[in-house]
Design a protein around this motif. Structure first.
Motif, mmCIF file in Angstrom:
data_model
loop_
_atom_site.group_PDB
_atom_site.id
_atom_site.type_symbol
_atom_site.label_atom_id
_atom_site.label_comp_id
_atom_site.label_asym_id
_atom_site.label_seq_id
_atom_site.Cartn_x
_atom_site.Cartn_y
_atom_site.Cartn_z
ATOM 1 N N LEU A 291 32.503 43.778 51.932
ATOM 2 C CA LEU A 291 32.769 44.480 50.672
ATOM 3 C C LEU A 291 32.348 43.630 49.476
ATOM 4 O O LEU A 291 32.651 42.440 49.402
ATOM 5 C CB LEU A 291 34.282 44.775 50.593
ATOM 6 C CG LEU A 291 34.860 45.194 49.240
ATOM 7 C CD1 LEU A 291 34.309 46.551 48.804
ATOM 8 C CD2 LEU A 291 36.390 45.270 49.306
ATOM 9 N N LEU A 292 31.645 44.276 48.559
ATOM 10 C CA LEU A 292 31.306 43.620 47.297
ATOM 11 C C LEU A 292 31.991 44.371 46.161
ATOM 12 O O LEU A 292 31.855 45.587 46.032
ATOM 13 C CB LEU A 292 29.783 43.641 47.069
ATOM 14 C CG LEU A 292 29.314 43.095 45.710
ATOM 15 C CD1 LEU A 292 29.529 41.580 45.610
ATOM 16 C CD2 LEU A 292 27.838 43.415 45.455
ATOM 17 N N ALA A 293 32.733 43.644 45.347
ATOM 18 C CA ALA A 293 33.361 44.226 44.160
ATOM 19 C C ALA A 293 32.501 43.835 42.965
ATOM 20 O O ALA A 293 32.103 42.681 42.835
ATOM 21 C CB ALA A 293 34.763 43.659 44.001
ATOM 22 N N VAL A 294 32.180 44.807 42.118
ATOM 23 C CA VAL A 294 31.346 44.516 40.951
ATOM 24 C C VAL A 294 32.099 44.875 39.677
ATOM 25 O O VAL A 294 32.551 46.014 39.509
ATOM 26 C CB VAL A 294 30.017 45.314 40.998
ATOM 27 C CG1 VAL A 294 29.161 45.008 39.773
ATOM 28 C CG2 VAL A 294 29.233 45.005 42.261
ATOM 29 N N ASP A 295 32.247 43.909 38.795
ATOM 30 C CA ASP A 295 32.819 44.193 37.485
ATOM 31 C C ASP A 295 31.644 44.394 36.533
ATOM 32 O O ASP A 295 31.006 43.433 36.108
ATOM 33 C CB ASP A 295 33.699 43.025 37.032
ATOM 34 C CG ASP A 295 34.441 43.355 35.738
ATOM 35 O OD1 ASP A 295 34.071 44.360 35.078
ATOM 36 O OD2 ASP A 295 35.369 42.618 35.376
ATOM 37 N N ALA A 296 31.332 45.654 36.244
ATOM 38 C CA ALA A 296 30.165 45.960 35.422
ATOM 39 C C ALA A 296 30.542 46.156 33.960
ATOM 40 O O ALA A 296 29.741 46.656 33.171
ATOM 41 C CB ALA A 296 29.473 47.201 35.973
ATOM 42 N N TYR B 296 36.575 39.880 50.406
ATOM 43 C CA TYR B 296 35.480 40.540 49.671
ATOM 44 C C TYR B 296 34.738 39.520 48.804
ATOM 45 O O TYR B 296 35.230 38.413 48.560
ATOM 46 C CB TYR B 296 36.015 41.671 48.786
ATOM 47 C CG TYR B 296 37.020 41.215 47.742
ATOM 48 C CD1 TYR B 296 36.631 40.898 46.449
ATOM 49 C CD2 TYR B 296 38.374 41.074 48.053
ATOM 50 C CE1 TYR B 296 37.539 40.467 45.499
ATOM 51 C CE2 TYR B 296 39.297 40.651 47.117
ATOM 52 C CZ TYR B 296 38.875 40.350 45.844
ATOM 53 O OH TYR B 296 39.775 39.912 44.916
ATOM 54 N N ASP B 297 33.555 39.918 48.350
ATOM 55 C CA ASP B 297 32.818 39.117 47.367
ATOM 56 C C ASP B 297 32.952 39.807 46.014
ATOM 57 O O ASP B 297 33.137 41.023 45.946
ATOM 58 C CB ASP B 297 31.328 39.040 47.744
ATOM 59 C CG ASP B 297 31.088 38.116 48.931
ATOM 60 O OD1 ASP B 297 32.028 37.410 49.341
ATOM 61 O OD2 ASP B 297 29.956 38.121 49.445
ATOM 62 N N LEU B 298 32.836 39.030 44.955
ATOM 63 C CA LEU B 298 32.993 39.596 43.613
ATOM 64 C C LEU B 298 31.845 39.143 42.711
ATOM 65 O O LEU B 298 31.532 37.956 42.639
ATOM 66 C CB LEU B 298 34.343 39.139 43.028
ATOM 67 C CG LEU B 298 34.652 39.497 41.578
ATOM 68 C CD1 LEU B 298 34.678 41.002 41.354
ATOM 69 C CD2 LEU B 298 36.002 38.902 41.163
ATOM 70 N N LEU B 299 31.234 40.128 42.056
ATOM 71 C CA LEU B 299 30.163 39.838 41.108
ATOM 72 C C LEU B 299 30.590 40.348 39.735
ATOM 73 O O LEU B 299 30.905 41.526 39.575
ATOM 74 C CB LEU B 299 28.877 40.554 41.546
ATOM 75 C CG LEU B 299 27.689 40.466 40.588
ATOM 76 C CD1 LEU B 299 27.107 39.062 40.540
ATOM 77 C CD2 LEU B 299 26.601 41.444 40.998
ATOM 78 N N VAL B 300 30.602 39.459 38.768
ATOM 79 C CA VAL B 300 31.026 39.853 37.425
ATOM 80 C C VAL B 300 29.828 39.825 36.490
ATOM 81 O O VAL B 300 29.130 38.822 36.369
ATOM 82 C CB VAL B 300 32.138 38.918 36.895
ATOM 83 C CG1 VAL B 300 32.538 39.311 35.480
ATOM 84 C CG2 VAL B 300 33.344 38.957 37.808
ATOM 85 N N MET B 301 29.572 40.951 35.861
ATOM 86 C CA MET B 301 28.429 41.057 34.967
ATOM 87 C C MET B 301 28.632 40.202 33.728
ATOM 88 O O MET B 301 27.734 39.504 33.291
ATOM 89 C CB MET B 301 28.275 42.517 34.587
ATOM 90 C CG MET B 301 27.103 42.760 33.721
ATOM 91 S SD MET B 301 26.828 44.519 33.633
ATOM 92 C CE MET B 301 26.389 44.662 31.940
#
Ligand SMILES: Nc1ncnc2c1ncn2[C@@H]1O[C@H](COP(=O)(O)OP(=O)(O)OP(=O)(O)O)[C@@H](O)[C@H]1O
Ligand SMILES: [Mg+2]
Length: 250
Positions: free
Chosen positions: A31-36, A91-96
């Protein structure tokens, strides 16, 4: 499966996204969580601290052109992305994040779009918490989403934004598999109004979430969604949404 969570400001997008991530992360899948949202707060809602954001990569990109040498931009960028993706529990998290200095967010937005396409193949699920309003749709940042969940409250403005998002997606030919509505902070009276709206607009209602004192409490204390008890109505109902996506939709 890419699920993008959208809607008017303050309707509960981040709360819903964080809970979706919380429940999907227990399912033993990638799972990848993205804060866009440039005004990022998904990490807080999840109770994690993030050191690097994509906004910072933009600067790296400018500074490091020489350093790229013979590598093409795409390859160089892909390597950098992995420096930004933060490994969390399940999960992994990517923050814009926000690009430094003045100027608009176009560059960061278009980066995000390219990046999502690249990252897609490494994950089973991607959940994107979007910026309020229409920006990510008009810029087609999330044009690769499979499902869009529009979170609305019972306000006229919330419903108008939901309608606009749906119309804009059609206009821009953003082809998702389905668009759902989650009505948040609603009472019985508002439920009827929203049901009628959904019927008129041909939108499927995924769930009604009530105003929840437990949510208020964790918000006041600055606690993550994991602090919600299993008795919280919002907690229980978002769990149902996840079961729906994992069992019915998948
Ligand atoms: N069901 C609920 N009951 C009580 N409070 C709620 C509920 N849902 C959301 N809230 C509160 O409403 C506020 C906005 O929620 P949230 O930050 O999730 O919305 P958002 O759509 O992500 O906002 P933004 O557009 O600013 O990103 C928060 O203070 C949150 O705790
Ligand atoms: Mg938010």
């Amino acid at each position: 499966m890419i699920i993008a969570v959208a809607g008017k400001g303050g309707t509960g997008k981040t709360l819903v996204s964080a809970l979706l991530i919380h429940f999907i992360s227990k399912k033993n899948s990638k799972l990848l969580a993205v804060d866009a949202d440039p005004d990022s707060n998904l990490p807080e809602a999840l109770g994690v601290k993030v050191e690097k954001t994509l906004g910072a990569v933009r600067e790296l990109f400018q500074v490091s052109r020489d350093e790229m040498g013979t590598m093409n931009k795409e390859q160089w960028l892909e390597g950098k992305i992995y420096e930004v993706v933060c490994e969390c529990d399940g999960y992994d998290l990517l923050v814009m994040g926000r690009p430094e200095g003045e100027g608009c967010y176009c560059f960061a937005n278009s980066l995000l779009r390219g990046i999502l396409k690249k990252l897609m193949r490494h994950y089973d699920y991607i959940v994107v918490d979007s910026e309020a309003g229409l920006e990510h749709f008009s810029r087609k940042t999330i044009d690769s989403a499979d499902y869009v969940i529009i979170v609305t409250d019972s306000s006229k403005k919330g419903l108008t934004t939901a309608k606009r998002i749906k119309e804009l997606m059609a206009e821009l030919k953003i082809n998702v598999k389905d668009v759902f509505l989650v009505a948040n902070k609603v009472n019985r009276e508002a439920m009827e109004k929203i049901k009628k709206f959904a019927d008129d607009e041909n939108l499927k209602i995924l769930e009604f979430l009530p105003y929840d004192e437990e949510v208020v409490k964790i918000d006041v204390e600055g606690l993550p969604v994991t602090a919600l008890s299993e008795n919280s109505e919002v907690y229980k109902r978002v769990k149902k949404i996840v079961d729906f996506f994992l069992e019915v939709v998948a």
